[in-house]
Design a protein around this motif. Structure first.
Motif, PDB file in Angstrom:
ATOM      1  N   THR A 175       0.752  -1.291  -0.211  1.00 28.18           N
ATOM      2  CA  THR A 175       0.070   0.171  -0.030  1.00 28.18           C
ATOM      3  C   THR A 175       0.894   1.362   0.021  1.00 28.18           C
ATOM      4  O   THR A 175       0.338   2.020  -0.672  1.00 28.18           O
ATOM      5  CB  THR A 175      -1.084  -0.021   1.281  1.00 28.18           C
ATOM      6  OG1 THR A 175      -1.898  -1.298   1.337  1.00 28.18           O
ATOM      7  CG2 THR A 175      -1.889   1.218   1.001  1.00 28.18           C
ATOM      8  N   LYS A 198       2.475   1.912  -3.605  1.00 27.73           N
ATOM      9  CA  LYS A 198       1.626   2.098  -4.557  1.00 27.73           C
ATOM     10  C   LYS A 198       1.416   3.950  -4.273  1.00 27.73           C
ATOM     11  O   LYS A 198       1.370   4.224  -5.473  1.00 27.73           O
ATOM     12  CB  LYS A 198       0.184   1.469  -4.502  1.00 27.73           C
ATOM     13  CG  LYS A 198       0.455   0.156  -5.076  1.00 27.73           C
ATOM     14  CD  LYS A 198      -0.792  -0.757  -4.877  1.00 27.73           C
ATOM     15  CE  LYS A 198      -0.804  -2.054  -5.574  1.00 27.73           C
ATOM     16  NZ  LYS A 198      -2.191  -2.666  -5.364  1.00 27.73           N
ATOM     17  N   LYS A 199       1.267   3.966  -3.175  1.00 30.47           N
ATOM     18  CA  LYS A 199       1.205   5.617  -2.927  1.00 30.47           C
ATOM     19  C   LYS A 199       2.348   6.369  -3.375  1.00 30.47           C
ATOM     20  O   LYS A 199       2.175   7.374  -4.068  1.00 30.47           O
ATOM     21  CB  LYS A 199       0.812   5.710  -1.517  1.00 30.47           C
ATOM     22  CG  LYS A 199      -0.621   5.348  -0.987  1.00 30.47           C
ATOM     23  CD  LYS A 199      -0.538   5.675   0.507  1.00 30.47           C
ATOM     24  CE  LYS A 199      -1.975   5.209   0.937  1.00 30.47           C
ATOM     25  NZ  LYS A 199      -2.152   5.387   2.445  1.00 30.47           N
ATOM     26  N   GLN A 200       3.626   5.962  -3.137  1.00 29.56           N
ATOM     27  CA  GLN A 200       4.917   6.563  -3.440  1.00 29.56           C
ATOM     28  C   GLN A 200       5.003   6.668  -4.939  1.00 29.56           C
ATOM     29  O   GLN A 200       5.163   7.703  -5.750  1.00 29.56           O
ATOM     30  CB  GLN A 200       5.890   6.078  -3.030  1.00 29.56           C
ATOM     31  CG  GLN A 200       6.049   6.220  -1.396  1.00 29.56           C
ATOM     32  CD  GLN A 200       5.948   7.469  -0.966  1.00 29.56           C
ATOM     33  OE1 GLN A 200       6.111   8.589  -1.706  1.00 29.56           O
ATOM     34  NE2 GLN A 200       6.115   7.765   0.410  1.00 29.56           N
ATOM     35  N   ILE A 201       4.523   5.594  -5.675  1.00 32.48           N
ATOM     36  CA  ILE A 201       4.709   5.370  -7.096  1.00 32.48           C
ATOM     37  C   ILE A 201       3.625   6.504  -7.562  1.00 32.48           C
ATOM     38  O   ILE A 201       3.954   7.140  -8.718  1.00 32.48           O
ATOM     39  CB  ILE A 201       4.154   4.114  -7.681  1.00 32.48           C
ATOM     40  CG1 ILE A 201       5.286   3.182  -7.378  1.00 32.48           C
ATOM     41  CG2 ILE A 201       4.015   3.833  -9.187  1.00 32.48           C
ATOM     42  CD1 ILE A 201       5.266   1.579  -7.606  1.00 32.48           C
ATOM     43  N   GLU A 202       2.400   6.543  -7.050  1.00 35.17           N
ATOM     44  CA  GLU A 202       1.386   7.473  -7.619  1.00 35.17           C
ATOM     45  C   GLU A 202       1.841   8.959  -7.430  1.00 35.17           C
ATOM     46  O   GLU A 202       1.661   9.757  -8.308  1.00 35.17           O
ATOM     47  CB  GLU A 202       0.062   7.523  -6.713  1.00 35.17           C
ATOM     48  CG  GLU A 202      -1.091   8.274  -7.238  1.00 35.17           C
ATOM     49  CD  GLU A 202      -2.374   7.909  -6.411  1.00 35.17           C
ATOM     50  OE1 GLU A 202      -3.273   8.496  -6.735  1.00 35.17           O
ATOM     51  OE2 GLU A 202      -2.340   7.141  -5.733  1.00 35.17           O
ATOM     52  N   LYS A 203       2.777   9.200  -6.328  1.00 32.19           N
ATOM     53  CA  LYS A 203       3.258  10.579  -6.186  1.00 32.19           C
ATOM     54  C   LYS A 203       4.438  10.892  -7.092  1.00 32.19           C
ATOM     55  O   LYS A 203       4.511  11.812  -7.818  1.00 32.19           O
ATOM     56  CB  LYS A 203       3.793  10.559  -4.862  1.00 32.19           C
ATOM     57  CG  LYS A 203       2.599  10.700  -3.556  1.00 32.19           C
ATOM     58  CD  LYS A 203       3.445  10.949  -2.390  1.00 32.19           C
ATOM     59  CE  LYS A 203       2.450  10.784  -1.204  1.00 32.19           C
ATOM     60  NZ  LYS A 203       2.996  10.624   0.247  1.00 32.19           N
ATOM     61  N   GLY A 251       5.080   9.088  -9.897  1.00 30.28           N
ATOM     62  CA  GLY A 251       4.631   9.217 -11.687  1.00 30.28           C
ATOM     63  C   GLY A 251       5.501   8.247 -12.444  1.00 30.28           C
ATOM     64  O   GLY A 251       6.795   8.124 -11.969  1.00 30.28           O
ATOM     65  N   THR A 252       4.980   7.432 -13.037  1.00 29.92           N
ATOM     66  CA  THR A 252       5.377   6.193 -13.673  1.00 29.92           C
ATOM     67  C   THR A 252       6.516   6.743 -14.775  1.00 29.92           C
ATOM     68  O   THR A 252       7.482   5.975 -15.169  1.00 29.92           O
ATOM     69  CB  THR A 252       4.781   5.324 -14.357  1.00 29.92           C
ATOM     70  OG1 THR A 252       3.811   5.889 -15.145  1.00 29.92           O
ATOM     71  CG2 THR A 252       3.794   4.454 -13.132  1.00 29.92           C
ATOM     72  N   THR A 256      -0.166  -0.201 -14.352  1.00 29.72           N
ATOM     73  CA  THR A 256       0.998   0.418 -13.945  1.00 29.72           C
ATOM     74  C   THR A 256       2.339  -0.171 -14.317  1.00 29.72           C
ATOM     75  O   THR A 256       3.334   0.373 -14.666  1.00 29.72           O
ATOM     76  CB  THR A 256       1.118   0.492 -12.355  1.00 29.72           C
ATOM     77  OG1 THR A 256      -0.110   1.097 -11.726  1.00 29.72           O
ATOM     78  CG2 THR A 256       2.103   1.132 -11.859  1.00 29.72           C
ATOM     79  N   GLN A 303       2.948   1.015 -17.975  1.00 28.35           N
ATOM     80  CA  GLN A 303       3.511   2.290 -17.935  1.00 28.35           C
ATOM     81  C   GLN A 303       5.174   2.379 -17.387  1.00 28.35           C
ATOM     82  O   GLN A 303       5.830   3.167 -18.188  1.00 28.35           O
ATOM     83  CB  GLN A 303       2.641   3.550 -16.792  1.00 28.35           C
ATOM     84  CG  GLN A 303       1.320   3.508 -17.439  1.00 28.35           C
ATOM     85  CD  GLN A 303       0.420   4.171 -16.372  1.00 28.35           C
ATOM     86  OE1 GLN A 303       0.797   4.140 -14.930  1.00 28.35           O
ATOM     87  NE2 GLN A 303      -0.693   4.631 -16.717  1.00 28.35           N
TER      88      GLN A 303
END
Length: 334
Positions: free
Chosen positions: A282, A285-290, A292-293, A322, A325
């Motif tokens: 979890t 995933k939050k850090q990847i969203e911040k 950006g891929t 994800t 990407q």
């Protein structure tokens, strides 16, 4: 790759190595951005290294992997290219001293570039060195001056770098400046040990060292960790995400090699009332969203695992969208 040899690997591959195996197909443009080769000298040193760290060897640790090995696995996965990393920094590690150290370092860097030049469109050579050694700057300049290398790999854990040592920070500033001067891409294993303050170390990297790289592209390995994912790596990524969004540098990337398996989804200590339990997936995933891929690239840390195996794990963990990407993100070498 961790500062010790690759961890236990689930799959053993046997290869028929022949010059006739040169690429016969036109794979996709995907790249494995984190690949280690092994010659006989690396294998021998590797066994010493594992003994020093009380690790058990696997069959993969006893095998040599050259350019043909890598091209065959790229073709099997329909990948086009790979960044192949010199193991020269192993030979400069204080954990396993070697005789005629600098000569052995040069041999490793020379060997990796010869392998890359067998498939110049598909394999990009990354020299490596312990940046704290007195010969470090000279070796970087020797390799860069040949114009045969794409980049420079640094491994903070293997080299036992301490970012709270001002003299070491100064030396790293010089190394980053030289990489920038010669337009060498940087691939950096950043985490330097088990007891590691993710926030404090990352602040030093971003504020005191990274600026010396100028416009040089830099990839931080293992999502700023050293395999798996824990709270300190998460703290490091928080600062990196903020840095990227500050607009200070568009040239910073991370790779996902060796991140999975993540480790335990539970706190290693007794849960505190009212506190949310630590869930690595979890948090990641939050850090990847911040982040950006578009700033995250694919890597396997071969021979830790192979391409198709790791893509399957990423699909199951991060989702196919994800993962795709990440596969599409490219770090141009020119």
């Amino acid at each position: 790759m961790k500062f010790h040899l690759p961890r236990a690997i689930a799959f053993i591959f046997f290869f028929t190595l022949t010059g006739k195996l040169k690429a016969q197909v036109k794979p996709n443009y995907y790249t494995d951005y984190h690949v280690h080769l092994q010659d006989s000298a690396t294998v021998q040193l590797g066994y010493r290294m594992m003994k020093a760290f009380h690790l058990k060897a696997t069959r993969m640790d006893s095998l040599c992997f050259d350019a043909d090995t890598i091209i065959k696995r790229l073709d099997r996965a329909k990948f086009y290219s790979a960044w192949i990393i010199s193991n020269a920094y192993w030979f400069g590690s204080p954990a396993t001293p070697v005789e005629n150290e600098y000569e052995e370092v040069k041999k490793q860097n020379n060997w990796i570039v010869v392998q890359a030049e067998r498939y110049p469109d598909r394999l990009k050579a990354f020299m490596s060195v312990n940046p704290l050694k007195p010969y470090a700057i000279g070796e970087i300049e020797r390799c860069a001056g040949s114009k045969r290398f794409t980049g420079l790999k640094l491994h903070f854990a293997n080299s036992k770098i301490n970012l709270f040592d001002k003299a070491q920070v100064k030396q790293l500033q010089n190394v980053f400046a030289v990489a920038n001067k010669y337009h060498l891409l940087l691939l950096v294993h950043f985490r330097d040990g088990q007891k590691w303050d993710g926030a404090a170390n990352t602040e030093i990297l971003l504020k005191q060292i990274l600026p010396f790289a100028g416009n040089t592209k830099m990839v931080i390995a293992h999502m700023a960790g050293w395999g798996g994912y824990d709270r300190q790596t998460d703290k490091a990524l928080s600062l990196i995400a903020a840095y990227l969004h500050s607009g200070k540098t568009p040239h910073l990337y991370l790779d996902v090699s060796a991140v999975f398996p993540l480790g335990s989804d539970k706190d290693p200590v007794k849960p505190i009332k009212g506190r949310v339990a630590w869930a690595p997936l979890t948090a990641l995933k939050k850090q990847i969203e911040k982040i950006g891929t578009d700033h995250i690239v694919f890597g396997t840390d071969w021979p830790l695992t192979d391409i198709d195996t790791y893509i399957k794990i990423l699909n199951e963990s991060l989702g196919k969208q994800t993962t795709q990407q990440i596969l599409n993100t490219r770090v141009l070498t020119k």
